[in-house]
Scaffold this motif. Structure first.
Motif, PDB file in Angstrom:
ATOM      1  N   GLN A 126       0.929  -1.360  -0.052  1.00  0.00           N
ATOM      2  CA  GLN A 126      -0.104   0.180   0.040  1.00  0.00           C
ATOM      3  C   GLN A 126       1.008   1.318   0.081  1.00  0.00           C
ATOM      4  O   GLN A 126       0.577   2.289  -0.574  1.00  0.00           O
ATOM      5  CB  GLN A 126      -1.023   0.048   1.041  1.00  0.00           C
ATOM      6  CG  GLN A 126      -2.227  -1.149   1.131  1.00  0.00           C
ATOM      7  CD  GLN A 126      -2.933  -0.818  -0.079  1.00  0.00           C
ATOM      8  OE1 GLN A 126      -3.245   0.256  -0.420  1.00  0.00           O
ATOM      9  NE2 GLN A 126      -3.715  -1.660  -0.279  1.00  0.00           N
ATOM     10  N   LEU A 127       1.933   1.312   0.951  1.00  0.00           N
ATOM     11  CA  LEU A 127       2.741   2.326   0.959  1.00  0.00           C
ATOM     12  C   LEU A 127       3.527   2.534  -0.553  1.00  0.00           C
ATOM     13  O   LEU A 127       3.533   3.657  -0.983  1.00  0.00           O
ATOM     14  CB  LEU A 127       3.844   2.213   2.030  1.00  0.00           C
ATOM     15  CG  LEU A 127       4.617   3.572   2.332  1.00  0.00           C
ATOM     16  CD1 LEU A 127       3.746   4.655   2.470  1.00  0.00           C
ATOM     17  CD2 LEU A 127       5.573   3.142   3.387  1.00  0.00           C
ATOM     18  N   ALA A 128       3.909   1.443  -1.353  1.00  0.00           N
ATOM     19  CA  ALA A 128       4.605   1.430  -2.425  1.00  0.00           C
ATOM     20  C   ALA A 128       3.602   2.076  -3.425  1.00  0.00           C
ATOM     21  O   ALA A 128       4.188   2.890  -4.184  1.00  0.00           O
ATOM     22  CB  ALA A 128       5.010   0.115  -2.736  1.00  0.00           C
ATOM     23  N   LEU A 129       2.462   1.645  -3.277  1.00  0.00           N
ATOM     24  CA  LEU A 129       1.496   2.121  -4.316  1.00  0.00           C
ATOM     25  C   LEU A 129       1.246   3.659  -4.171  1.00  0.00           C
ATOM     26  O   LEU A 129       1.378   4.425  -5.401  1.00  0.00           O
ATOM     27  CB  LEU A 129       0.153   1.371  -4.348  1.00  0.00           C
ATOM     28  CG  LEU A 129      -1.150   1.749  -5.245  1.00  0.00           C
ATOM     29  CD1 LEU A 129      -0.730   1.523  -6.353  1.00  0.00           C
ATOM     30  CD2 LEU A 129      -2.389   0.841  -4.684  1.00  0.00           C
ATOM     31  N   ALA A 130       1.209   4.025  -2.993  1.00  0.00           N
ATOM     32  CA  ALA A 130       0.963   5.585  -2.701  1.00  0.00           C
ATOM     33  C   ALA A 130       2.249   6.362  -3.432  1.00  0.00           C
ATOM     34  O   ALA A 130       2.205   7.582  -3.865  1.00  0.00           O
ATOM     35  CB  ALA A 130       0.969   5.872  -1.278  1.00  0.00           C
ATOM     36  N   GLU A 131       3.301   5.687  -3.207  1.00  0.00           N
ATOM     37  CA  GLU A 131       4.580   6.298  -3.726  1.00  0.00           C
ATOM     38  C   GLU A 131       4.645   6.499  -4.973  1.00  0.00           C
ATOM     39  O   GLU A 131       5.140   7.441  -5.773  1.00  0.00           O
ATOM     40  CB  GLU A 131       5.924   5.855  -2.786  1.00  0.00           C
ATOM     41  CG  GLU A 131       6.099   6.341  -1.548  1.00  0.00           C
ATOM     42  CD  GLU A 131       5.939   7.895  -1.360  1.00  0.00           C
ATOM     43  OE1 GLU A 131       6.809   8.548  -2.022  1.00  0.00           O
ATOM     44  OE2 GLU A 131       5.603   8.371  -0.687  1.00  0.00           O
ATOM     45  N   TYR A 132       4.642   5.280  -5.587  1.00  0.00           N
ATOM     46  CA  TYR A 132       4.586   5.425  -7.146  1.00  0.00           C
ATOM     47  C   TYR A 132       3.378   6.108  -7.837  1.00  0.00           C
ATOM     48  O   TYR A 132       3.769   6.751  -8.829  1.00  0.00           O
ATOM     49  CB  TYR A 132       4.156   3.847  -7.656  1.00  0.00           C
ATOM     50  CG  TYR A 132       5.401   2.898  -7.586  1.00  0.00           C
ATOM     51  CD1 TYR A 132       6.554   3.115  -8.302  1.00  0.00           C
ATOM     52  CD2 TYR A 132       5.362   1.630  -7.007  1.00  0.00           C
ATOM     53  CE1 TYR A 132       7.562   2.218  -8.270  1.00  0.00           C
ATOM     54  CE2 TYR A 132       6.281   0.823  -7.117  1.00  0.00           C
ATOM     55  CZ  TYR A 132       7.526   0.968  -7.473  1.00  0.00           C
ATOM     56  OH  TYR A 132       8.464   0.338  -7.466  1.00  0.00           O
ATOM     57  N   ARG A 133       2.441   6.302  -7.085  1.00  0.00           N
ATOM     58  CA  ARG A 133       1.468   7.104  -7.856  1.00  0.00           C
ATOM     59  C   ARG A 133       1.707   8.501  -7.567  1.00  0.00           C
ATOM     60  O   ARG A 133       1.707   9.512  -8.085  1.00  0.00           O
ATOM     61  CB  ARG A 133      -0.074   7.064  -6.922  1.00  0.00           C
ATOM     62  CG  ARG A 133      -0.827   5.796  -7.483  1.00  0.00           C
ATOM     63  CD  ARG A 133      -2.047   5.558  -6.839  1.00  0.00           C
ATOM     64  NE  ARG A 133      -2.814   4.586  -7.551  1.00  0.00           N
ATOM     65  CZ  ARG A 133      -3.872   3.804  -7.116  1.00  0.00           C
ATOM     66  NH1 ARG A 133      -4.335   4.115  -5.752  1.00  0.00           N
ATOM     67  NH2 ARG A 133      -4.386   3.017  -7.684  1.00  0.00           N
ATOM     68  N   ALA A 134       2.576   8.935  -6.298  1.00  0.00           N
ATOM     69  CA  ALA A 134       3.084  10.363  -6.144  1.00  0.00           C
ATOM     70  C   ALA A 134       4.002  10.563  -7.204  1.00  0.00           C
ATOM     71  O   ALA A 134       4.141  11.755  -8.080  1.00  0.00           O
ATOM     72  CB  ALA A 134       3.770  10.627  -4.912  1.00  0.00           C
ATOM     73  N   CYS A 135       5.018   9.638  -7.612  1.00  0.00           N
ATOM     74  CA  CYS A 135       6.062   9.561  -8.733  1.00  0.00           C
ATOM     75  C   CYS A 135       5.046   9.930 -10.143  1.00  0.00           C
ATOM     76  O   CYS A 135       5.684  10.613 -10.767  1.00  0.00           O
ATOM     77  CB  CYS A 135       6.569   8.216  -8.633  1.00  0.00           C
ATOM     78  SG  CYS A 135       7.874   8.075  -7.535  1.00  0.00           S
ATOM     79  N   ALA A 136       4.042   9.106 -10.403  1.00  0.00           N
ATOM     80  CA  ALA A 136       3.250   9.439 -11.616  1.00  0.00           C
ATOM     81  C   ALA A 136       2.896  10.983 -11.775  1.00  0.00           C
ATOM     82  O   ALA A 136       2.811  11.568 -12.647  1.00  0.00           O
ATOM     83  CB  ALA A 136       2.080   8.388 -11.799  1.00  0.00           C
ATOM     84  N   ASP A 137       2.195  11.326 -10.231  1.00  0.00           N
ATOM     85  CA  ASP A 137       1.924  12.702 -10.493  1.00  0.00           C
ATOM     86  C   ASP A 137       3.054  13.818 -10.695  1.00  0.00           C
ATOM     87  O   ASP A 137       2.721  14.630 -11.506  1.00  0.00           O
ATOM     88  CB  ASP A 137       1.140  13.076  -9.083  1.00  0.00           C
ATOM     89  CG  ASP A 137      -0.054  12.544  -8.902  1.00  0.00           C
ATOM     90  OD1 ASP A 137      -0.648  12.128  -9.868  1.00  0.00           O
ATOM     91  OD2 ASP A 137      -0.466  12.413  -7.579  1.00  0.00           O
ATOM     92  N   LEU A 138       4.426  13.325 -10.459  1.00  0.00           N
ATOM     93  CA  LEU A 138       5.273  13.972 -10.681  1.00  0.00           C
ATOM     94  C   LEU A 138       5.924  14.012 -12.315  1.00  0.00           C
ATOM     95  O   LEU A 138       6.498  15.137 -12.833  1.00  0.00           O
ATOM     96  CB  LEU A 138       6.634  13.763  -9.745  1.00  0.00           C
ATOM     97  CG  LEU A 138       6.235  14.454  -8.235  1.00  0.00           C
ATOM     98  CD1 LEU A 138       7.408  13.824  -7.210  1.00  0.00           C
ATOM     99  CD2 LEU A 138       6.225  15.927  -8.140  1.00  0.00           C
ATOM    100  N   SER A 139       5.723  12.800 -12.720  1.00  0.00           N
ATOM    101  CA  SER A 139       6.112  12.611 -14.018  1.00  0.00           C
ATOM    102  C   SER A 139       5.145  11.591 -14.752  1.00  0.00           C
ATOM    103  O   SER A 139       5.307  10.629 -14.915  1.00  0.00           O
ATOM    104  CB  SER A 139       7.372  11.538 -13.836  1.00  0.00           C
ATOM    105  OG  SER A 139       7.812  11.288 -15.120  1.00  0.00           O
ATOM    106  N   PRO A 140       4.072  12.459 -15.257  1.00  0.00           N
ATOM    107  CA  PRO A 140       2.881  11.608 -15.735  1.00  0.00           C
ATOM    108  C   PRO A 140       3.213  11.103 -17.160  1.00  0.00           C
ATOM    109  O   PRO A 140       2.287  10.225 -17.577  1.00  0.00           O
ATOM    110  CB  PRO A 140       1.914  12.761 -16.093  1.00  0.00           C
ATOM    111  CG  PRO A 140       2.673  14.165 -16.071  1.00  0.00           C
ATOM    112  CD  PRO A 140       3.896  13.942 -15.139  1.00  0.00           C
ATOM    113  N   PHE A 141       4.100  11.299 -17.775  1.00  0.00           N
ATOM    114  CA  PHE A 141       4.484  10.714 -19.098  1.00  0.00           C
ATOM    115  C   PHE A 141       5.393   9.494 -19.134  1.00  0.00           C
ATOM    116  O   PHE A 141       5.970   9.080 -20.179  1.00  0.00           O
ATOM    117  CB  PHE A 141       4.784  11.647 -20.279  1.00  0.00           C
ATOM    118  CG  PHE A 141       3.617  12.805 -20.320  1.00  0.00           C
ATOM    119  CD1 PHE A 141       2.614  12.476 -20.906  1.00  0.00           C
ATOM    120  CD2 PHE A 141       3.903  14.078 -19.706  1.00  0.00           C
ATOM    121  CE1 PHE A 141       1.585  13.421 -21.084  1.00  0.00           C
ATOM    122  CE2 PHE A 141       3.045  15.043 -19.966  1.00  0.00           C
ATOM    123  CZ  PHE A 141       1.926  14.686 -20.481  1.00  0.00           C
TER     124      PHE A 141
END
Length: 195
Positions: A126-141
């Motif tokens: 769950q923590l990994a998912l939250a961090e990957y989603r935060a990464c995707a927000d920072l680098s959406p492409f």
């Protein structure tokens, strides 16, 4: 073209190490010197093909810990320290340093991505998912981040959410074999294909 003899690399690394030692003695409160010395020790070890890796690794960890203690608000020091903690197999300590680095610089993608990977490896999905989603927000492409999100969703047994992420991957990278394979094996019940 002249190539240096392998022993020259070792001598150069040793000279660099000695310079950092001297600087650290002159300004013992400056964390940059402990940080630089840690890198010099590591480089000297690599140059010498030192087989006593763990002993040198302990020295590198001690120097990086010193640098972090002297400059606790330096996110780069904390992040590099976390990388070496991971090399030493100290996953929980690495995660703690990654969390502190992120607190200091929440928009640094490399900090968040490292923490996501560490959490995933520790099984803290769950923590990994939250961090990957935060990464995707920072680098959406970045399709690699979407693949990571999908991978974690599969591990969390959320196939529909994973399918949505794989569809996003194909929008970013139409030839991605992992996303294509998953979507072929798990088609939408209401559609032929999304790609």
């Amino acid at each position: 073209m002249v190539f240096a003899h392998p022993q020259d690399y070792g001598r150069s690394a040793q000279r660099t190490r000695l310079r950092w030692h001297r600087a650290r003695r002159l300004e013992p409160q400056n964390g940059a010197y402990a940080f630089g010395l840690a890198h010099a020790v590591y480089a000297a070890n690599l140059a010498e093909h030192n087989l006593r890796f763990q002993a040198v690794n302990d020295e590198v960890l001690a120097l990086l810990s010193e640098a972090v203690a002297k400059e606790p608000y330096n996110g780069v020091y904390r992040w590099v320290y976390s990388r070496f903690l991971l090399l030493a197999g100290r996953w929980d300590a690495a995660l703690a340093q990654e969390q502190r680095a992120i607190a200091l610089a929440p928009r640094r993608l490399e900090y968040r991505r490292s923490m996501a990977e560490t959490c995933e490896n520790l099984g803290r999905l769950q923590l990994a998912l939250a961090e990957y989603r935060a990464c995707a927000d920072l680098s959406p492409f970045d399709p690699e981040l979407r693949l990571a999100i999908a991978r974690v969703l599969v591990a969390l047994k959320e196939p529909e959410a994973a399918r949505l992420e794989y569809e996003k991957v194909l929008r970013l990278a139409p030839d991605d074999p992992i996303a294509r394979s998953y979507l072929e094996r798990h088609p939408r019940p209401d559609a032929q294909h999304v790609f």
